[in-house]
Design an enzyme around this catalytic site. Structure first.
Site, PDB file in Angstrom:
ATOM      1  N   GLY A   1       0.780  -1.230   0.000  1.00  0.00           N
ATOM      2  CA  GLY A   1       0.000   0.000   0.000  1.00  0.00           C
ATOM      3  C   GLY A   1       0.811   1.280   0.000  1.00  0.00           C
ATOM      4  O   GLY A   1       0.389   2.292   0.551  1.00  0.00           O
TER       5      GLY A   1
ATOM      6  N   LEU B   1     -10.471  -7.232 -13.069  1.00  0.00           N
ATOM      7  CA  LEU B   1     -11.818  -6.776 -12.748  1.00  0.00           C
ATOM      8  C   LEU B   1     -12.856  -7.455 -13.630  1.00  0.00           C
ATOM      9  O   LEU B   1     -12.632  -7.623 -14.827  1.00  0.00           O
ATOM     10  CB  LEU B   1     -11.919  -5.258 -12.945  1.00  0.00           C
ATOM     11  CG  LEU B   1     -10.995  -4.395 -12.095  1.00  0.00           C
ATOM     12  CD1 LEU B   1     -11.318  -2.925 -12.320  1.00  0.00           C
ATOM     13  CD2 LEU B   1     -11.099  -4.732 -10.617  1.00  0.00           C
TER      14      LEU B   1
ATOM     15  N   HIS C   1       0.401   1.851 -13.402  1.00  0.00           N
ATOM     16  CA  HIS C   1       1.215   0.746 -13.938  1.00  0.00           C
ATOM     17  C   HIS C   1       2.677   1.174 -13.936  1.00  0.00           C
ATOM     18  O   HIS C   1       2.993   2.285 -14.368  1.00  0.00           O
ATOM     19  CB  HIS C   1       0.756   0.386 -15.360  1.00  0.00           C
ATOM     20  CG  HIS C   1       1.503  -0.776 -15.914  1.00  0.00           C
ATOM     21  ND1 HIS C   1       1.248  -2.079 -15.511  1.00  0.00           N
ATOM     22  CD2 HIS C   1       2.523  -0.848 -16.805  1.00  0.00           C
ATOM     23  CE1 HIS C   1       2.089  -2.898 -16.144  1.00  0.00           C
ATOM     24  NE2 HIS C   1       2.866  -2.171 -16.936  1.00  0.00           N
TER      25      HIS C   1
ATOM     26  N   ASP D   1     -10.202  -0.250 -18.879  1.00  0.00           N
ATOM     27  CA  ASP D   1     -11.251  -0.762 -19.762  1.00  0.00           C
ATOM     28  C   ASP D   1     -11.191  -2.288 -19.736  1.00  0.00           C
ATOM     29  O   ASP D   1     -10.555  -2.865 -18.842  1.00  0.00           O
ATOM     30  CB  ASP D   1     -11.124  -0.177 -21.181  1.00  0.00           C
ATOM     31  CG  ASP D   1      -9.800  -0.551 -21.857  1.00  0.00           C
ATOM     32  OD1 ASP D   1      -9.081  -1.441 -21.349  1.00  0.00           O
ATOM     33  OD2 ASP D   1      -9.488   0.046 -22.903  1.00  0.00           O
TER      34      ASP D   1
END
Length: 197
Positions: free
Chosen positions: A12, A94, A110, A147
């Site tokens: 994190g 996802l 990324h 996307d």
């Protein structure tokens, strides 16, 4: 006010950069309403707790099927009602349904300059190993919309980082985080949060 949910699988450090950015006023008009991890041992959950942010662990291991996990994940998101979902080292593909529901409201960081070293199989240290194997002199990080593809969404922001002689994947990973990721992820969130002002 832009309500954001940060999804994270590991330590994190990008989450911490966002928490600090909000606290220091570098990320304006933004509230972190929740942190979701797929990993019960993720230190990110502790970071959220320390900052007084609701933290949730939704692990695929706790469900009979991927569909059940996806449903639980989506249900938790809907309850938090984010205006933006930030993937900050979230190692879960996802579900398409989630991308449909939150179209243009999910961003990802990324650790390379897309289109280099991205797509299926490129995550974490693997990205930096590939950059060193290829012998590139410059790498960096990219914030992009999510996307249906892997790292194929519209690019929001990029920052270059030099590759130095003698770099190991671990050393390069740290430099990319410090010199790119922790800078452009907060900037991208701030840009989105203040775009409608």
């Amino acid at each position: 006010m832009l309500n954001i949910v940060v999804c994270v699988s590991g330590g994190g450090t990008n989450l911490q950069a966002i928490i600090d950015g909000v606290k220091e006023g570098k990320i304006r008009n933004t509230k972190i309403v929740g942190v979701i991890s797929n990993n019960v041992g993720a230190y990110a959950l502790q970071r959220a707790e320390d900052a007084g942010i609701p933290a949730f662990c939704i692990s695929p291991k706790n469900f009979e099927s991927r569909e059940e996990f996806n449903e639980a994940f989506l249900k938790q998101l809907k309850e938090l009602n984010p205006g933006l979902i930030v993937l900050a080292g979230f190692l879960v593909i996802l579900p398409e349904k989630m991308i449909e529901v939150y179209r243009d409201r999910i961003i990802n960081i990324h650790p390379s300059l897309i289109p280099s070293f991205c797509g299926t199989g490129y995550y974490g240290l693997k990205v930096h190993e590939a950059a060193l194997t290829r012998g590139v002199k410059v790498t960096g990080a990219t914030v992009h919309y999510v996307d249906e593809g892997t790292d194929t969404g519209r690019i929001i922001m990029q920052k270059a980082v030099d590759v130095l002689e003698g770099d190991t994947p671990e050393v390069l990973q740290r430099r990319v985080m410090e010199q790119a990721e922790w800078i452009i992820l907060p900037k991208a969130i701030d840009k989105i949060a203040t775009a409608s002002e």
